[in-house]
Design a protein around this motif. Sequence first.
Motif, PDB file in Angstrom:
ATOM      1  N   MET A   1       0.847  -1.197   0.000  1.00 40.19           N
ATOM      2  CA  MET A   1       0.000   0.000   0.000  1.00 40.19           C
ATOM      3  C   MET A   1       0.882   1.247   0.000  1.00 40.19           C
ATOM      4  O   MET A   1       1.921   1.287   0.658  1.00 40.19           O
ATOM      5  N   ILE A   2       0.440   2.254  -0.734  1.00 41.00           N
ATOM      6  CA  ILE A   2       1.118   3.546  -0.767  1.00 41.00           C
ATOM      7  C   ILE A   2       0.315   4.513   0.088  1.00 41.00           C
ATOM      8  O   ILE A   2      -0.911   4.614  -0.059  1.00 41.00           O
ATOM      9  N   GLU A   3       0.997   5.237   0.963  1.00 40.62           N
ATOM     10  CA  GLU A   3       0.310   6.185   1.832  1.00 40.62           C
ATOM     11  C   GLU A   3       1.083   7.495   1.879  1.00 40.62           C
ATOM     12  O   GLU A   3       2.279   7.515   2.177  1.00 40.62           O
ATOM     13  N   ALA A   4       0.389   8.580   1.563  1.00 38.94           N
ATOM     14  CA  ALA A   4       0.965   9.930   1.628  1.00 38.94           C
ATOM     15  C   ALA A   4       0.232  10.704   2.716  1.00 38.94           C
ATOM     16  O   ALA A   4      -1.002  10.675   2.787  1.00 38.94           O
ATOM     17  N   VAL A   5       1.001  11.426   3.547  1.00 38.55           N
ATOM     18  CA  VAL A   5       0.438  12.201   4.647  1.00 38.55           C
ATOM     19  C   VAL A   5       1.037  13.603   4.613  1.00 38.55           C
ATOM     20  O   VAL A   5       2.248  13.769   4.800  1.00 38.55           O
ATOM     21  N   GLY A   6       0.194  14.592   4.336  1.00 43.27           N
ATOM     22  CA  GLY A   6       0.642  15.982   4.347  1.00 43.27           C
ATOM     23  C   GLY A   6       1.778  16.265   3.380  1.00 43.27           C
ATOM     24  O   GLY A   6       2.626  17.117   3.664  1.00 43.27           O
ATOM     25  N   LEU A   7       1.773  15.604   2.243  1.00 40.15           N
ATOM     26  CA  LEU A   7       2.893  15.716   1.309  1.00 40.15           C
ATOM     27  C   LEU A   7       2.924  17.107   0.670  1.00 40.15           C
ATOM     28  O   LEU A   7       1.934  17.576   0.099  1.00 40.15           O
ATOM     29  N   THR A   8       4.071  17.752   0.759  1.00 38.44           N
ATOM     30  CA  THR A   8       4.260  19.098   0.214  1.00 38.44           C
ATOM     31  C   THR A   8       5.617  19.177  -0.467  1.00 38.44           C
ATOM     32  O   THR A   8       6.611  18.644   0.046  1.00 38.44           O
ATOM     33  N   LYS A   9       5.638  19.839  -1.627  1.00 36.24           N
ATOM     34  CA  LYS A   9       6.897  20.025  -2.352  1.00 36.24           C
ATOM     35  C   LYS A   9       6.918  21.427  -2.950  1.00 36.24           C
ATOM     36  O   LYS A   9       6.012  21.809  -3.685  1.00 36.24           O
ATOM     37  N   ARG A  10       7.975  22.175  -2.615  1.00 39.04           N
ATOM     38  CA  ARG A  10       8.161  23.517  -3.146  1.00 39.04           C
ATOM     39  C   ARG A  10       9.463  23.592  -3.926  1.00 39.04           C
ATOM     40  O   ARG A  10      10.477  23.037  -3.519  1.00 39.04           O
ATOM     41  N   TYR A  11       9.415  24.304  -5.045  1.00 37.39           N
ATOM     42  CA  TYR A  11      10.609  24.618  -5.826  1.00 37.39           C
ATOM     43  C   TYR A  11      10.753  26.135  -5.829  1.00 37.39           C
ATOM     44  O   TYR A  11      10.155  26.832  -6.645  1.00 37.39           O
ATOM     45  N   GLY A  12      11.530  26.649  -4.884  1.00 36.36           N
ATOM     46  CA  GLY A  12      11.647  28.095  -4.770  1.00 36.36           C
ATOM     47  C   GLY A  12      10.323  28.707  -4.337  1.00 36.36           C
ATOM     48  O   GLY A  12       9.750  28.350  -3.307  1.00 36.36           O
ATOM     49  N   GLN A  23      -4.327   7.354   0.103  1.00 39.90           N
ATOM     50  CA  GLN A  23      -3.875   5.971   0.193  1.00 39.90           C
ATOM     51  C   GLN A  23      -4.184   5.253  -1.115  1.00 39.90           C
ATOM     52  O   GLN A  23      -5.255   5.454  -1.697  1.00 39.90           O
ATOM     53  N   VAL A  24      -3.237   4.436  -1.574  1.00 42.06           N
ATOM     54  CA  VAL A  24      -3.430   3.580  -2.735  1.00 42.06           C
ATOM     55  C   VAL A  24      -3.413   2.149  -2.230  1.00 42.06           C
ATOM     56  O   VAL A  24      -2.371   1.626  -1.825  1.00 42.06           O
ATOM     57  N   ARG A  25      -4.572   1.513  -2.250  1.00 41.44           N
ATOM     58  CA  ARG A  25      -4.720   0.195  -1.633  1.00 41.44           C
ATOM     59  C   ARG A  25      -4.484  -0.926  -2.649  1.00 41.44           C
ATOM     60  O   ARG A  25      -4.717  -0.745  -3.843  1.00 41.44           O
ATOM     61  N   PRO A  26      -4.056  -2.071  -2.164  1.00 40.41           N
ATOM     62  CA  PRO A  26      -3.841  -3.217  -3.067  1.00 40.41           C
ATOM     63  C   PRO A  26      -5.159  -3.814  -3.533  1.00 40.41           C
ATOM     64  O   PRO A  26      -6.224  -3.594  -2.932  1.00 40.41           O
ATOM     65  N   GLY A  27      -5.076  -4.571  -4.611  1.00 41.62           N
ATOM     66  CA  GLY A  27      -6.243  -5.258  -5.134  1.00 41.62           C
ATOM     67  C   GLY A  27      -7.127  -4.433  -6.021  1.00 41.62           C
ATOM     68  O   GLY A  27      -8.215  -4.892  -6.390  1.00 41.62           O
ATOM     69  N   ALA A  28      -6.709  -3.234  -6.405  1.00 41.40           N
ATOM     70  CA  ALA A  28      -7.515  -2.371  -7.267  1.00 41.40           C
ATOM     71  C   ALA A  28      -6.582  -1.502  -8.110  1.00 41.40           C
ATOM     72  O   ALA A  28      -5.445  -1.229  -7.723  1.00 41.40           O
ATOM     73  N   VAL A  29      -7.083  -1.090  -9.271  1.00 41.26           N
ATOM     74  CA  VAL A  29      -6.356  -0.143 -10.122  1.00 41.26           C
ATOM     75  C   VAL A  29      -6.799   1.261  -9.721  1.00 41.26           C
ATOM     76  O   VAL A  29      -7.980   1.607  -9.829  1.00 41.26           O
ATOM     77  N   THR A  30      -5.870   2.049  -9.225  1.00 42.46           N
ATOM     78  CA  THR A  30      -6.162   3.406  -8.783  1.00 42.46           C
ATOM     79  C   THR A  30      -5.664   4.389  -9.831  1.00 42.46           C
ATOM     80  O   THR A  30      -4.479   4.434 -10.139  1.00 42.46           O
ATOM     81  N   GLY A  31      -6.578   5.166 -10.394  1.00 38.87           N
ATOM     82  CA  GLY A  31      -6.221   6.174 -11.373  1.00 38.87           C
ATOM     83  C   GLY A  31      -5.816   7.468 -10.694  1.00 38.87           C
ATOM     84  O   GLY A  31      -6.418   7.887  -9.703  1.00 38.87           O
ATOM     85  N   PHE A  32      -4.786   8.106 -11.250  1.00 36.92           N
ATOM     86  CA  PHE A  32      -4.250   9.357 -10.719  1.00 36.92           C
ATOM     87  C   PHE A  32      -4.472  10.415 -11.789  1.00 36.92           C
ATOM     88  O   PHE A  32      -3.793  10.427 -12.824  1.00 36.92           O
ATOM     89  N   LEU A  33      -5.440  11.318 -11.565  1.00 38.51           N
ATOM     90  CA  LEU A  33      -5.852  12.274 -12.581  1.00 38.51           C
ATOM     91  C   LEU A  33      -5.577  13.698 -12.130  1.00 38.51           C
ATOM     92  O   LEU A  33      -5.538  13.989 -10.930  1.00 38.51           O
ATOM     93  N   GLY A  34      -5.436  14.573 -13.109  1.00 39.18           N
ATOM     94  CA  GLY A  34      -5.237  15.989 -12.834  1.00 39.18           C
ATOM     95  C   GLY A  34      -4.763  16.698 -14.082  1.00 39.18           C
ATOM     96  O   GLY A  34      -4.157  16.093 -14.965  1.00 39.18           O
ATOM     97  N   PRO A  35      -5.016  18.013 -14.193  1.00 34.81           N
ATOM     98  CA  PRO A  35      -4.558  18.759 -15.362  1.00 34.81           C
ATOM     99  C   PRO A  35      -3.034  18.809 -15.437  1.00 34.81           C
ATOM    100  O   PRO A  35      -2.328  18.453 -14.484  1.00 34.81           O
ATOM    101  N   ASN A  36      -2.528  19.271 -16.586  1.00 31.67           N
ATOM    102  CA  ASN A  36      -1.098  19.481 -16.720  1.00 31.67           C
ATOM    103  C   ASN A  36      -0.619  20.494 -15.680  1.00 31.67           C
ATOM    104  O   ASN A  36      -1.238  21.529 -15.466  1.00 31.67           O
ATOM    105  N   GLY A  37       0.506  20.163 -15.043  1.00 32.14           N
ATOM    106  CA  GLY A  37       1.047  21.052 -14.029  1.00 32.14           C
ATOM    107  C   GLY A  37       0.392  20.938 -12.675  1.00 32.14           C
ATOM    108  O   GLY A  37       0.641  21.756 -11.786  1.00 32.14           O
ATOM    109  N   SER A  38      -0.449  19.919 -12.476  1.00 33.01           N
ATOM    110  CA  SER A  38      -1.142  19.782 -11.197  1.00 33.01           C
ATOM    111  C   SER A  38      -0.291  19.116 -10.125  1.00 33.01           C
ATOM    112  O   SER A  38      -0.665  19.129  -8.953  1.00 33.01           O
ATOM    113  N   GLY A  39       0.840  18.516 -10.496  1.00 30.43           N
ATOM    114  CA  GLY A  39       1.722  17.902  -9.512  1.00 30.43           C
ATOM    115  C   GLY A  39       1.733  16.394  -9.517  1.00 30.43           C
ATOM    116  O   GLY A  39       2.275  15.771  -8.599  1.00 30.43           O
ATOM    117  N   LYS A  40       1.172  15.764 -10.554  1.00 30.50           N
ATOM    118  CA  LYS A  40       1.123  14.293 -10.586  1.00 30.50           C
ATOM    119  C   LYS A  40       2.524  13.696 -10.686  1.00 30.50           C
ATOM    120  O   LYS A  40       2.869  12.785  -9.930  1.00 30.50           O
TER     121      LYS A  40
END
Length: 417
Positions: A1-12, A23-40
């Motif tokens: 399982m993948i788990e992110a908590v309060g994840l933040t990233k700054r470039y300048g 959370q990305v749980r096992p046993g399922a296909v989890t889609g990760f969607l967002g516009p260009n530049g959204s941080g995927k």
Amino acid sequence: MIEAVGLTKRYGDKTAVYNLSFQVRPGAVTGFLGPNGSGKSTTMRMILGLDNPTAGTVTIGGHPYRRLPNAPRQVGALLDAKAVHGGRSARNHLLSLAQLSGIPARRVDEVLGVVGLQDVAKKRSKGFSLGMGQRLGIAAALLGDPQVLLFDEPVNGLDPEGILWVRNLMKALAAEGRTVFVSSHLMSEMALTADHLIVIGRGQLLADMSITDFISANSADFARVRTPDSDPQLREKLSSALTEAGGRVLPEQDGALRIMGLPLPRISDIAHDAGVRLWELSPHQASLEEAYMRMTQGAVDYRSTIDQKSGLQQPLPPGAQPPMPVPGQGQPGWYAPPPPQAGGQPPTVPQGPYGAPAGASPAGPAAGQPNPYAQAPAAPQQPAAPAPAAPPAGGAPAPAPQTAPQPAAEPKSEDAR
């Protein structure tokens, strides 16, 4: 399982990801969607330890990626299919990855067969097409038989058969209990592949729910109702009855009615009670693309504008068109052919010796020069030379006729060729 908590990233001064938790749980296909530049892509790089988060944590199976023992055998990823040494063959590229992770060489041949590259295994990757490069990247992700897989645009460049293969592959991996995290911009493909969706915009979480709930929450479901076209009064009667029951009725362009706020069984009962015969009663649910556009319309950074072409190329007024240059015009011996004759017959051109136009030199072309008379009468012509004068008394020969000088080295015009 993948788990992110309060994840933040700054470039300048730019914040690519802000306070992202999921959370990305096992046993399922989890889609990760967002516009260009959204941080995927930034989020996926932090999951794999390629970028350090400014704040927050992200773990795989409870541990950061860098602390996983023999991480390539636990996590497989495809982020950039072009990240391959072009001078290496497909098999040597996978073999080097296998040796670094202690994976037996026989596994290389297995994954080459899985992705369909066994026939080009010995070819250098620099000659691969975009789709072949994608297949090689997927093979590298599957090499260690990992339990967690991350794919960034895995169907990019693939043909329909390849897209279907990737779809079935991801479903099969998830059915085995693996964690499958897929980023894509193809909404139609995500609708067929993903079970769960994580949607972000401008680095922040917008949605974390099943694909069915996501579509229902971000679309206006309605029902289409059609009455017999021969009796418009029935449509008006049904519209009034549905409005009194609390429904919202809107006319469609094809004569049907759009009903919102009432379930289909209730619409059927109202029509029956009103004595209105129905030709159509069908539900309508928005597609994933429609729901996604509704959700992310306020988080798009790059928007197109109308292409203003007017005024770029103004036509010249009549009579102001620049004259087209005529090759050879004004040069000695220039010949303008007469207008076509009646009936479409070609113009008659005065002929001189050897089939050349009258006035041309009979000596032929200079050495190394094309024959300008090879396609007469289309070649540039000269005015006919005057006929020789009668010999004077006493039998002395008359002077030879003079022709216009033509330098042998002068380049011929396009018309002459």
